[in-house]
Enzyme design. Sequence first.
Site, short mmCIF file in Angstrom:
data_model
loop_
_atom_site.label_atom_id
_atom_site.label_comp_id
_atom_site.label_asym_id
_atom_site.label_seq_id
_atom_site.Cartn_x
_atom_site.Cartn_y
_atom_site.Cartn_z
N LYS A 162 0.83 -1.21 0.00
CA LYS A 162 0.00 0.00 0.00
C LYS A 162 0.86 1.27 0.00
CE LYS A 162 -1.51 1.97 3.91
NZ LYS A 162 -1.58 3.37 4.25
N ASN A 163 1.81 1.33 0.93
CA ASN A 163 2.55 2.58 1.09
C ASN A 163 3.49 2.88 -0.07
OD1 ASN A 163 1.16 3.10 3.40
ND2 ASN A 163 2.78 2.46 4.81
N ARG A 200 -3.70 10.88 3.56
CA ARG A 200 -2.41 11.46 3.88
C ARG A 200 -1.48 11.51 2.65
NH1 ARG A 200 -0.59 14.43 7.71
NH2 ARG A 200 1.66 14.40 7.67
N CYS A 220 -4.62 9.21 8.94
CA CYS A 220 -4.89 8.45 10.17
C CYS A 220 -4.65 9.29 11.42
CB CYS A 220 -3.97 7.24 10.23
SG CYS A 220 -4.74 5.70 9.74
N ARG A 280 1.85 14.65 13.10
CA ARG A 280 2.26 14.48 11.71
C ARG A 280 2.55 15.78 10.94
NH1 ARG A 280 -0.74 9.28 9.27
NH2 ARG A 280 1.26 9.06 8.28
N PRO A 281 3.58 16.50 11.37
CA PRO A 281 3.96 17.72 10.64
C PRO A 281 4.56 17.39 9.26
CG PRO A 281 5.58 17.20 12.33
CD PRO A 281 4.47 16.20 12.49
N ILE A 282 4.64 18.41 8.38
CA ILE A 282 5.31 18.19 7.09
C ILE A 282 6.42 19.23 6.86
CG2 ILE A 282 3.41 16.96 5.94
CD1 ILE A 282 2.77 19.62 4.50
N ASP A 283 6.98 19.71 7.98
CA ASP A 283 8.02 20.74 7.88
C ASP A 283 9.24 20.27 7.08
OD1 ASP A 283 8.13 19.06 10.30
OD2 ASP A 283 10.04 20.07 10.64
N ASP A 318 4.11 0.57 12.19
CA ASP A 318 2.85 0.05 11.65
C ASP A 318 2.52 -1.35 12.18
OD1 ASP A 318 2.65 2.37 10.27
OD2 ASP A 318 3.21 1.55 8.33
N ILE A 349 7.83 6.69 17.05
CA ILE A 349 7.54 7.42 15.80
C ILE A 349 6.30 8.32 15.93
CG2 ILE A 349 7.22 7.22 13.29
CD1 ILE A 349 9.85 5.95 14.15
N ARG A 407 -9.04 0.42 4.14
CA ARG A 407 -8.10 1.34 3.52
C ARG A 407 -6.83 0.62 3.11
NH1 ARG A 407 -6.01 5.39 7.20
NH2 ARG A 407 -4.55 5.39 5.48
N1 EPU Z 1 7.97 14.10 10.78
C1 EPU Z 1 8.29 15.40 11.05
N2 EPU Z 1 8.31 16.30 10.02
C2 EPU Z 1 8.01 15.96 8.73
C3 EPU Z 1 7.69 14.61 8.47
C4 EPU Z 1 7.68 13.70 9.51
O1 EPU Z 1 8.55 15.76 12.20
O2 EPU Z 1 8.06 16.82 7.86
C5 EPU Z 1 7.97 13.10 11.86
C6 EPU Z 1 6.61 12.47 12.11
O3 EPU Z 1 5.82 13.24 12.98
C7 EPU Z 1 7.00 11.13 12.69
C8 EPU Z 1 8.30 10.79 11.97
O4 EPU Z 1 8.79 12.02 11.47
O5 EPU Z 1 7.26 11.24 14.05
C9 EPU Z 1 8.17 9.79 10.85
O6 EPU Z 1 7.14 10.16 9.95
P1 EPU Z 1 7.18 9.78 8.40
O7 EPU Z 1 7.25 11.03 7.62
O8 EPU Z 1 8.24 8.75 8.18
O9 EPU Z 1 5.77 9.12 8.20
P2 EPU Z 1 4.80 9.29 6.98
O10 EPU Z 1 5.58 9.39 5.71
O11 EPU Z 1 3.79 10.35 7.28
C10 EPU Z 1 4.67 6.75 6.42
C11 EPU Z 1 3.58 5.73 6.28
C12 EPU Z 1 2.98 5.41 7.63
C13 EPU Z 1 4.10 4.89 8.53
C14 EPU Z 1 5.25 5.90 8.59
C15 EPU Z 1 6.44 5.42 9.39
C16 EPU Z 1 2.70 6.18 4.08
C17 EPU Z 1 1.58 6.68 3.24
N3 EPU Z 1 2.55 6.25 5.38
O12 EPU Z 1 4.06 7.91 6.99
O13 EPU Z 1 2.04 4.39 7.41
O14 EPU Z 1 3.59 4.65 9.80
O15 EPU Z 1 5.69 6.23 7.27
O16 EPU Z 1 6.98 4.28 8.81
O17 EPU Z 1 3.70 5.69 3.55
C18 EPU Z 1 0.14 3.10 7.82
O18 EPU Z 1 0.40 2.49 6.78
O19 EPU Z 1 -0.74 2.71 8.66
C19 EPU Z 1 0.86 4.33 8.11
C20 EPU Z 1 0.44 5.22 8.99
#
Ligand code: EPU
Length: 423
Positions: free
Chosen positions: A27-28, A98, A122, A127-130, A310, A332, A402
């Site tokens: 999925k991811n 997301r 979710c 979940r910031p995107i900074d 996960d 995480i 999902r």
């Molecule tokens: N983070 C920041 N700033 C950012 C981005 C992330 O501080 O700009 C922090 C997050 O808050 C978190 C950590 O960095 O504490 C890791 O987050 P990451 O960005 O790796 O997660 P993601 O890309 O939002 C993906 C998967 C998630 C999975 C995580 C960790 C997808 C669509 N989602 O999320 O999957 O838990 O990586 O491996 O690929 C799921 O499948 O149920 C799911 C939530």
Amino acid sequence: MSVGYMEKLIVEGGVKLEGQVNISGFKNAAVAIIPASILSAGKCYIENIPHIRDVYLFKDIMQELGVDVELDENGTMMIDSSKLDKCCATYDLANKMRASYYLIGAGLGRFKEVEVAYPGGCNIGTRPIDQHIKGFEALGAKVEIEHGVIRCRAEKLVGAKIYLDVVSVGATINIMLAAVLAEGTTIIENAAKEPHVVDVANFLNMMGADVRGAGTDIIKIKGVDKLHGCTYSVIPDQIEAGTYMIAAAATGGDVLINNVIPKHLESITAKLKEMGVEVIEYGDSIRVKALDNLKSVDIKTLPYPGFPTDLQQPMTVLLSTADGTSVVTESIFEGRFKYVDELKRMGANIKVEGRVAVVEGVKRLSGARISVTDLRAGAAFIIAGLIAEGTTEIENIYHIDRGYEKVEEKFRKLGAKIKRIRD
Ligand code: EPU
């Protein structure tokens, strides 16, 4: 989003899972590769796409944007974005999932301009995107967030060195997407090493990109002028595979899990073995055979190759009936213990303090009516239902659909007593 989703899963506990299960595409990886395909105006054929709601949602998003998308029964998706001349995803579309944030990197890469509503997703933490934004800015984009919309614009994108302050799968992939068509070389330091980061890099290279080092913590992207269409097959779902491994162990079963990459499952294999489960690896399958009286173990979620967040929830269910006390640390997502209250209603003895859960193994769980809080909690609740005494009624299963293809069919094939009903 779940309003009106009146289906439930009814699980009867007490059956040991036995037999074979085939794992679907990841999925991811799929939800990143689908938007990544708009970087090229050529046709892409993406195989091994799972039939899950997140994929259907992304198909809708792409169609609304003006992309031709077809998904056949065998899981091959044809994507043709030759008619696309801008990338503008409204709230109604982007808020549904997301991973819509990958449209920012892909749209910026192709058109040097993009507008995407701030992503939803979710309910597992802030979940910031900074880090994504920091990456786009380093490549020369101007990023504005106004009225819930992220707008990125660049005269041109120029390669840069970007150090990620946190290891982020999303930021690593998004920066790769924005950088493949930039001028010069981009270097991502402290990059995420997850299998789907590598899968997206391989897909981009198949379209003619020059991405090296994916799977290590330094990724080098040499910008190219143009990408072309391609045929690509998505890797097997590491998390779905891990879910069935844990389910096999929890029920004291014996299950052969096919179509997996055992290397991606090493952290789960190691923990199961530590608990006293027999795990045998073959070329592209893995057998999990459990005995009774599993031992407690401590778990700490970490970026790959550490134990995946996960699978924290399914693993906690497994530990809830193991002998002794286990400590589960979630490093995480701070909000990923919300499901524990539901598990307690089934008789689990778990205390949560911030990012740590202390799990005292109990003899057995007992069936109850529970409500799913997020996708992986949903998978965990199915496992809880399978090991509980009596009947478990799982509500709000929208989340499970999902991300898990044919979930009750796959569990039933292994002998589980599970059915879907309409309320
Ligand atoms: N983070 C920041 N700033 C950012 C981005 C992330 O501080 O700009 C922090 C997050 O808050 C978190 C950590 O960095 O504490 C890791 O987050 P990451 O960005 O790796 O997660 P993601 O890309 O939002 C993906 C998967 C998630 C999975 C995580 C960790 C997808 C669509 N989602 O999320 O999957 O838990 O990586 O491996 O690929 C799921 O499948 O149920 C799911 C939530």
